[in-house]
Write an enzyme that holds these catalytic residues in place. Structure first.
Site, PDB file in Angstrom:
ATOM      1  N   SER A 108       0.829  -1.212   0.000  1.00  0.00           N
ATOM      2  CA  SER A 108       0.000   0.000   0.000  1.00  0.00           C
ATOM      3  C   SER A 108       0.862   1.259   0.000  1.00  0.00           C
ATOM      4  O   SER A 108       1.878   1.352   0.691  1.00  0.00           O
ATOM      5  CB  SER A 108      -0.892   0.011   1.249  1.00  0.00           C
ATOM      6  OG  SER A 108      -1.551   1.249   1.331  1.00  0.00           O
ATOM      7  N   LEU A 109       0.414   2.259  -0.748  1.00  0.00           N
ATOM      8  CA  LEU A 109       1.130   3.540  -0.827  1.00  0.00           C
ATOM      9  C   LEU A 109       0.617   4.543   0.196  1.00  0.00           C
ATOM     10  O   LEU A 109       1.219   5.600   0.390  1.00  0.00           O
ATOM     11  CB  LEU A 109       0.933   4.162  -2.208  1.00  0.00           C
ATOM     12  CG  LEU A 109       1.573   3.462  -3.392  1.00  0.00           C
ATOM     13  CD1 LEU A 109       1.282   4.237  -4.652  1.00  0.00           C
ATOM     14  CD2 LEU A 109       3.069   3.352  -3.178  1.00  0.00           C
TER      15      LEU A 109
ATOM     16  N   ASN B  57     -19.474  -2.901 -19.871  1.00  0.00           N
ATOM     17  CA  ASN B  57     -18.781  -3.932 -19.100  1.00  0.00           C
ATOM     18  C   ASN B  57     -18.797  -5.253 -19.848  1.00  0.00           C
ATOM     19  O   ASN B  57     -19.746  -5.555 -20.560  1.00  0.00           O
ATOM     20  CB  ASN B  57     -19.462  -4.114 -17.731  1.00  0.00           C
ATOM     21  CG  ASN B  57     -18.599  -4.911 -16.769  1.00  0.00           C
ATOM     22  OD1 ASN B  57     -17.412  -4.610 -16.624  1.00  0.00           O
ATOM     23  ND2 ASN B  57     -19.161  -5.920 -16.137  1.00  0.00           N
TER      24      ASN B  57
ATOM     25  N   THR C 285     -19.133  -8.250 -18.695  1.00  0.00           N
ATOM     26  CA  THR C 285     -20.280  -9.043 -18.238  1.00  0.00           C
ATOM     27  C   THR C 285     -21.483  -8.096 -18.149  1.00  0.00           C
ATOM     28  O   THR C 285     -21.554  -7.243 -17.250  1.00  0.00           O
ATOM     29  CB  THR C 285     -19.976  -9.666 -16.848  1.00  0.00           C
ATOM     30  OG1 THR C 285     -18.737 -10.356 -16.944  1.00  0.00           O
ATOM     31  CG2 THR C 285     -21.078 -10.606 -16.396  1.00  0.00           C
TER      32      THR C 285
ATOM     33  N   LYS D  11     -14.024  -3.120   1.833  1.00  0.00           N
ATOM     34  CA  LYS D  11     -14.845  -1.916   1.677  1.00  0.00           C
ATOM     35  C   LYS D  11     -16.333  -2.166   1.933  1.00  0.00           C
ATOM     36  O   LYS D  11     -17.052  -1.251   2.328  1.00  0.00           O
ATOM     37  CB  LYS D  11     -14.624  -1.298   0.295  1.00  0.00           C
ATOM     38  CG  LYS D  11     -13.249  -0.650   0.149  1.00  0.00           C
ATOM     39  CD  LYS D  11     -13.065   0.006  -1.190  1.00  0.00           C
ATOM     40  CE  LYS D  11     -11.661   0.608  -1.286  1.00  0.00           C
ATOM     41  NZ  LYS D  11     -11.419   1.275  -2.559  1.00  0.00           N
TER      42      LYS D  11
ATOM     43  N   ASN E 265     -14.430   3.564   2.426  1.00  0.00           N
ATOM     44  CA  ASN E 265     -12.962   3.450   2.379  1.00  0.00           C
ATOM     45  C   ASN E 265     -12.288   4.263   3.490  1.00  0.00           C
ATOM     46  O   ASN E 265     -11.090   4.142   3.710  1.00  0.00           O
ATOM     47  CB  ASN E 265     -12.413   3.860   1.001  1.00  0.00           C
ATOM     48  CG  ASN E 265     -12.333   5.361   0.828  1.00  0.00           C
ATOM     49  OD1 ASN E 265     -13.136   6.104   1.393  1.00  0.00           O
ATOM     50  ND2 ASN E 265     -11.368   5.817   0.048  1.00  0.00           N
TER      51      ASN E 265
ATOM     52  N   ASP F  29     -13.475   7.677  -2.569  1.00  0.00           N
ATOM     53  CA  ASP F  29     -12.980   7.251  -3.885  1.00  0.00           C
ATOM     54  C   ASP F  29     -13.616   8.049  -5.025  1.00  0.00           C
ATOM     55  O   ASP F  29     -12.916   8.608  -5.868  1.00  0.00           O
ATOM     56  CB  ASP F  29     -13.243   5.757  -4.107  1.00  0.00           C
ATOM     57  CG  ASP F  29     -12.348   4.873  -3.258  1.00  0.00           C
ATOM     58  OD1 ASP F  29     -11.211   5.272  -2.975  1.00  0.00           O
ATOM     59  OD2 ASP F  29     -12.793   3.766  -2.880  1.00  0.00           O
TER      60      ASP F  29
ATOM     61  N   GLY G  15     -17.411  -2.848 -11.562  1.00  0.00           N
ATOM     62  CA  GLY G  15     -17.054  -3.360 -10.242  1.00  0.00           C
ATOM     63  C   GLY G  15     -17.125  -2.268  -9.187  1.00  0.00           C
ATOM     64  O   GLY G  15     -17.805  -1.238  -9.373  1.00  0.00           O
ATOM     65  N   GLY G  16     -16.386  -2.478  -8.099  1.00  0.00           N
ATOM     66  CA  GLY G  16     -16.436  -1.550  -6.972  1.00  0.00           C
ATOM     67  C   GLY G  16     -15.998  -0.133  -7.322  1.00  0.00           C
ATOM     68  O   GLY G  16     -16.628   0.841  -6.897  1.00  0.00           O
TER      69      GLY G  16
ATOM     70  N   GLY H 108      -4.153   6.756 -12.844  1.00  0.00           N
ATOM     71  CA  GLY H 108      -4.931   6.758 -11.605  1.00  0.00           C
ATOM     72  C   GLY H 108      -4.281   7.453 -10.420  1.00  0.00           C
ATOM     73  O   GLY H 108      -4.858   7.488  -9.321  1.00  0.00           O
TER      74      GLY H 108
HETATM   75  P1  ATR Z   1     -12.595  -2.928  -8.643  1.00  0.00           P
HETATM   76  O1  ATR Z   1     -12.989  -2.873  -7.201  1.00  0.00           O
HETATM   77  O2  ATR Z   1     -11.178  -2.504  -8.899  1.00  0.00           O
HETATM   78  O3  ATR Z   1     -13.565  -2.201  -9.511  1.00  0.00           O
HETATM   79  P2  ATR Z   1     -13.781  -5.447  -9.333  1.00  0.00           P
HETATM   80  O4  ATR Z   1     -14.974  -5.082  -8.512  1.00  0.00           O
HETATM   81  O5  ATR Z   1     -13.229  -6.826  -9.203  1.00  0.00           O
HETATM   82  O6  ATR Z   1     -12.577  -4.466  -9.059  1.00  0.00           O
HETATM   83  O7  ATR Z   1     -14.138  -5.164 -10.883  1.00  0.00           O
HETATM   84  C1  ATR Z   1     -13.274  -5.504 -11.906  1.00  0.00           C
HETATM   85  C2  ATR Z   1     -13.822  -4.958 -13.234  1.00  0.00           C
HETATM   86  O8  ATR Z   1     -12.830  -5.231 -14.245  1.00  0.00           O
HETATM   87  C3  ATR Z   1     -15.098  -5.640 -13.701  1.00  0.00           C
HETATM   88  O9  ATR Z   1     -15.899  -4.711 -14.384  1.00  0.00           O
HETATM   89  C4  ATR Z   1     -14.565  -6.699 -14.672  1.00  0.00           C
HETATM   90  O10 ATR Z   1     -15.465  -7.075 -15.669  1.00  0.00           O
HETATM   91  P3  ATR Z   1     -16.490  -8.317 -15.446  1.00  0.00           P
HETATM   92  O11 ATR Z   1     -17.629  -7.758 -14.663  1.00  0.00           O
HETATM   93  O12 ATR Z   1     -16.856  -8.743 -16.800  1.00  0.00           O
HETATM   94  O13 ATR Z   1     -15.703  -9.369 -14.669  1.00  0.00           O
HETATM   95  C5  ATR Z   1     -13.436  -5.950 -15.300  1.00  0.00           C
HETATM   96  N1  ATR Z   1     -12.454  -6.849 -15.921  1.00  0.00           N
HETATM   97  C6  ATR Z   1     -11.517  -7.593 -15.294  1.00  0.00           C
HETATM   98  N2  ATR Z   1     -10.785  -8.290 -16.205  1.00  0.00           N
HETATM   99  C7  ATR Z   1     -11.276  -7.970 -17.431  1.00  0.00           C
HETATM  100  C8  ATR Z   1     -10.942  -8.350 -18.779  1.00  0.00           C
HETATM  101  N3  ATR Z   1      -9.937  -9.199 -19.037  1.00  0.00           N
HETATM  102  N4  ATR Z   1     -11.679  -7.824 -19.787  1.00  0.00           N
HETATM  103  C9  ATR Z   1     -12.677  -6.948 -19.535  1.00  0.00           C
HETATM  104  N5  ATR Z   1     -13.046  -6.543 -18.288  1.00  0.00           N
HETATM  105  C10 ATR Z   1     -12.349  -7.050 -17.244  1.00  0.00           C
END
Ligand code: ATR
Length: 279
Positions: free
Chosen positions: A15-16, A149, A151, A66, A87, A102, A128-129, A238
């Site tokens: 961690s930074l 996204n 998915t 979180k 956070n 965040d 994601g988060g 970032g």
């Molecule tokens: P964070 O808290 O950093 O947002 P997270 O909640 O695990 O981390 O979310 C990761 C995100 O990166 C998700 O949107 C994930 O897409 P999926 O919902 O399809 O899993 C995306 N992600 C991770 N690897 C990926 C890849 N190889 N191609 C496209 N999206 C990816």
């Protein structure tokens, strides 16, 4: 009495945040310390009690805590409530107040760079988060939020949440498409590029006026940002969001402005060491 702070997570080794905060205390002559503590979700209750007993003034939590910290929080700030995640924790006489800096850190950083959010179209890659924290913070700025996204079901869940709070939201395909032309601000919240891997979109069709941000900060320029820069876009990694989420936590805990320049310098110094890092 020395003010004590910490960041909790697992893994937490790289961690930074301690570097960022401790360099600030030192620069301003504040009698405080900020340490890192490795904590898993099953330990969070016990550790929270312990930090209260030891009179810690506040702490940050990062992956994977979180959401796991929520049951320990007595009062949630509106932005933490909307994001469903915390956070930053402020401890006042046994009461834990939970914040989420965040999303606001992301916004503050770009505002400092001269970007105005009101009425803009923001496309968020990922659901994601991190995407959730940013999108829920954007609800206050009358932005149109496009979500792409891999998915789709996760994009739908996030869009449903934003819609519930009155946000203007649309799901767009996770591929090069018409939305690229309409986007004022494009944000990659996915982990793609952390290991230097190519991004699945070419960004063909993006306007050179589009501001492009990648939340990844351990690489100065990810392949995603290189593509955007080659189209003439202004790009940011970032680091700015990392800095400002920390600065906002500082303001919550110490009720004074954070020494941004010193904190930024500390971050750059550690990153120049080429370490693998997490917030
Ligand atoms: P964070 O808290 O950093 O947002 P997270 O909640 O695990 O981390 O979310 C990761 C995100 O990166 C998700 O949107 C994930 O897409 P999926 O919902 O399809 O899993 C995306 N992600 C991770 N690897 C990926 C890849 N190889 N191609 C496209 N999206 C990816």
């Amino acid at each position: 009495m020395k003010k004590r702070f910490a960041v909790l997570g697992c893994p937490i080794e790289h961690s930074l945040s301690p570097d960022m905060h401790n360099s600030g205390y030192q620069a301003l002559g504040i009698d405080a310390s900020y340490e890192k503590i490795c904590v898993t979700p099953s330990q969070i209750k016990k550790i929270s009690k312990e930090l209260k007993r030891k009179q810690y003034r506040g702490w940050n939590v990062t992956f994977p805590l979180k959401e796991a910290i929520l049951p320990e929080i007595d009062i949630l700030s509106p932005e933490a409530e909307r994001a469903g995640a915390v956070n930053t924790i402020l401890h006042q006489e046994g009461i834990l107040k939970g914040f989420n800096t965040d999303g606001q850190g992301f916004i503050r950083f770009l505002e400092e760079e001269g970007f105005t959010f009101q009425g803009k179209t923001v496309t968020v890659l990922g659901a994601g988060g991190a995407a959730k924290a940013i999108c829920t913070a954007l609800l206050d700025y009358e932005c149109k939020i496009l979500i792409a996204n891999r998915t789709v079901s996760k994009a739908v869940s996030l869009a449903d949440l934003l819609f519930k709070f009155g946000g203007e939201t649309e799901i767009v395909p996770f591929e090069d498409s018409d939305w690229l032309k309409k986007t004022d601000l494009l944000v990659n919240t996915t982990s793609v590029g952390m290991e230097g891997e190519d991004f699945p979109l070419t960004l063909q069709g993006i306007s050179r006026e589009t501001i492009v941000v990648d939340l990844i900060y351990r690489t100065r320029e990810t392949p995603f940002l290189t593509k955007a820069r080659n189209y003439g876009c202004q790009t940011y990694n970032g680091l700015g969001m990392l800095l400002y989420q920390g600065a906002l936590a500082w303001e919550i805990w110490l009720e004074e402005q954070a020494p941004l320049a010193v904190m930024k310098e500390a971050l750059l110094l550690v990153l120049a060491g080429g370490e693998n890092v997490e917030t």
